[in-house]
Write a protein that holds these residues in place. Structure first.
Motif, PDB file in Angstrom:
ATOM      1  N   LYS A  17       0.851  -1.190   0.000  1.00 61.62           N
ATOM      2  CA  LYS A  17       0.000   0.000   0.000  1.00 61.62           C
ATOM      3  C   LYS A  17       0.890   1.244   0.000  1.00 61.62           C
ATOM      4  O   LYS A  17       1.774   1.383   0.845  1.00 61.62           O
ATOM      5  CB  LYS A  17      -0.912  -0.006   1.227  1.00 61.62           C
ATOM      6  CG  LYS A  17      -1.951  -1.113   1.210  1.00 61.62           C
ATOM      7  CD  LYS A  17      -2.874  -1.011   2.421  1.00 61.62           C
ATOM      8  CE  LYS A  17      -3.951  -2.080   2.388  1.00 61.62           C
ATOM      9  NZ  LYS A  17      -4.865  -1.984   3.560  1.00 61.62           N
ATOM     10  N   GLN A  60       0.200   3.610 -12.687  1.00 62.38           N
ATOM     11  CA  GLN A  60      -0.642   2.581 -12.065  1.00 62.38           C
ATOM     12  C   GLN A  60      -1.731   2.125 -13.034  1.00 62.38           C
ATOM     13  O   GLN A  60      -1.994   0.921 -13.162  1.00 62.38           O
ATOM     14  CB  GLN A  60      -1.276   3.140 -10.790  1.00 62.38           C
ATOM     15  CG  GLN A  60      -2.207   2.173 -10.085  1.00 62.38           C
ATOM     16  CD  GLN A  60      -2.553   2.645  -8.679  1.00 62.38           C
ATOM     17  OE1 GLN A  60      -1.779   2.470  -7.749  1.00 62.38           O
ATOM     18  NE2 GLN A  60      -3.714   3.259  -8.524  1.00 62.38           N
ATOM     19  N   GLU A  68       0.025  -0.470  -4.925  1.00 65.08           N
ATOM     20  CA  GLU A  68      -1.198   0.269  -5.225  1.00 65.08           C
ATOM     21  C   GLU A  68      -1.233   1.537  -4.387  1.00 65.08           C
ATOM     22  O   GLU A  68      -0.971   1.508  -3.185  1.00 65.08           O
ATOM     23  CB  GLU A  68      -2.437  -0.579  -4.909  1.00 65.08           C
ATOM     24  CG  GLU A  68      -3.750   0.129  -5.227  1.00 65.08           C
ATOM     25  CD  GLU A  68      -4.977  -0.692  -4.858  1.00 65.08           C
ATOM     26  OE1 GLU A  68      -6.090  -0.225  -5.117  1.00 65.08           O
ATOM     27  OE2 GLU A  68      -4.811  -1.802  -4.320  1.00 65.08           O
ATOM     28  N   THR A 125      -2.992   3.836  -2.295  1.00 67.33           N
ATOM     29  CA  THR A 125      -4.229   3.723  -1.518  1.00 67.33           C
ATOM     30  C   THR A 125      -4.540   4.985  -0.724  1.00 67.33           C
ATOM     31  O   THR A 125      -5.593   5.069  -0.093  1.00 67.33           O
ATOM     32  CB  THR A 125      -4.159   2.526  -0.554  1.00 67.33           C
ATOM     33  OG1 THR A 125      -3.026   2.695   0.309  1.00 67.33           O
ATOM     34  CG2 THR A 125      -4.024   1.218  -1.313  1.00 67.33           C
ATOM     35  N   ALA A 126      -3.642   5.973  -0.762  1.00 61.69           N
ATOM     36  CA  ALA A 126      -3.889   7.222  -0.035  1.00 61.69           C
ATOM     37  C   ALA A 126      -3.054   8.342  -0.633  1.00 61.69           C
ATOM     38  O   ALA A 126      -1.908   8.145  -1.016  1.00 61.69           O
ATOM     39  CB  ALA A 126      -3.556   7.062   1.447  1.00 61.69           C
ATOM     40  N   ILE A 160      -8.933   7.572  -5.599  1.00 65.84           N
ATOM     41  CA  ILE A 160      -8.001   7.291  -4.505  1.00 65.84           C
ATOM     42  C   ILE A 160      -8.381   8.162  -3.309  1.00 65.84           C
ATOM     43  O   ILE A 160      -8.543   9.378  -3.452  1.00 65.84           O
ATOM     44  CB  ILE A 160      -6.549   7.595  -4.933  1.00 65.84           C
ATOM     45  CG1 ILE A 160      -6.154   6.726  -6.136  1.00 65.84           C
ATOM     46  CG2 ILE A 160      -5.584   7.379  -3.774  1.00 65.84           C
ATOM     47  CD1 ILE A 160      -4.861   7.172  -6.800  1.00 65.84           C
TER      48      ILE A 160
END
Length: 211
Positions: free
Chosen positions: A3, A22, A31, A33-34, A53
């Motif tokens: 992450k 990505q 990935e 994720t934030a 996102i």
């Protein structure tokens, strides 16, 4: 799957390069994720929203010191189970709590060939102004791990970019982004997420495979 959290402060052009990579399937085993911004209203947060996102704000102005902000950031990153932190135009100095929480797991992209034109005060357009003023013929970008020293961590990837007659800082900045930053930052992130990077002293070793 690692992450990834991308830390931003402004427009998020390097964030967009990561999002595009990505979407092309180039962030292997990772990935985003934030996306965490140091100020509300940063355009980078809109980029994150458009890409689906989650975006967060840990605003520098809400804390009385860089240390307090750093501690809040670390708490949020841990809460989100982040494995890799990427600084993409993040305009604040993080204190040692961040490096302690993510040793050799924070990547930064710098718009010069470190150790040239780097360290305290060298950020954004200033880097390109200094390169032109010095008269160098080649500049570029560097992705490095973050340690306690500004721009002082072990180097992961570098890419050179020629300086051309008539370049202004703005023109050079754009060329460095297009020809270097947007290429090597996604590559470095993917290499980390694939588990292909190891650090020995100041040297980053890259396991064999596609670059």
């Amino acid at each position: 799957m690692t992450k990834i959290a991308v830390l931003v402060s402004g427009g998020g052009t390097n964030l967009q390069a990561l999002i595009d990579a990505q979407n092309r399937g180039e962030l292997k085993n990772g990935e985003i994720t934030a996306v965490i911004s140091s100020k509300a209203g940063a355009y980078a947060l809109e980029r994150a929203q458009k890409a689906g996102i989650p975006g967060y704000v840990v605003a520098r102005k809400e804390y009385d010191s860089n240390r307090a902000m750093t501690q809040a950031l670390v708490a949020r990153l841990k809460e989100l189970d982040i494995g890799l932190v990427v600084l993409a135009g993040f305009m604040h100095i993080l204190t040692e709590e961040m490096v302690a929480a993510y040793p050799n797991a924070i990547l930064n992209v710098h718009p010069a060939l470190i150790p040239s034109f780097c360290g305290a005060g060298y950020y954004g357009l200033h880097v390109h102004e200094k390169a032109l003023a010095y008269g160098v013929k080649v500049t570029g970008a560097t992705v490095h791990f973050v340690n306690e020293e500004p721009d002082g961590g072990p180097i992961v990837l570098q890419k050179a970019v020629d300086i051309l007659p008539g370049d202004t800082p703005e023109v050079l900045q754009r060329r460095v982004m297009e020809q270097a930053e947007w290429i090597i930052l996604p590559k470095a992130v993917s290499l980390f997420c694939e588990g292909r990077l190891s650090v020995e002293g100041r040297t980053v070793l890259i396991q064999e495979g596609e670059l």
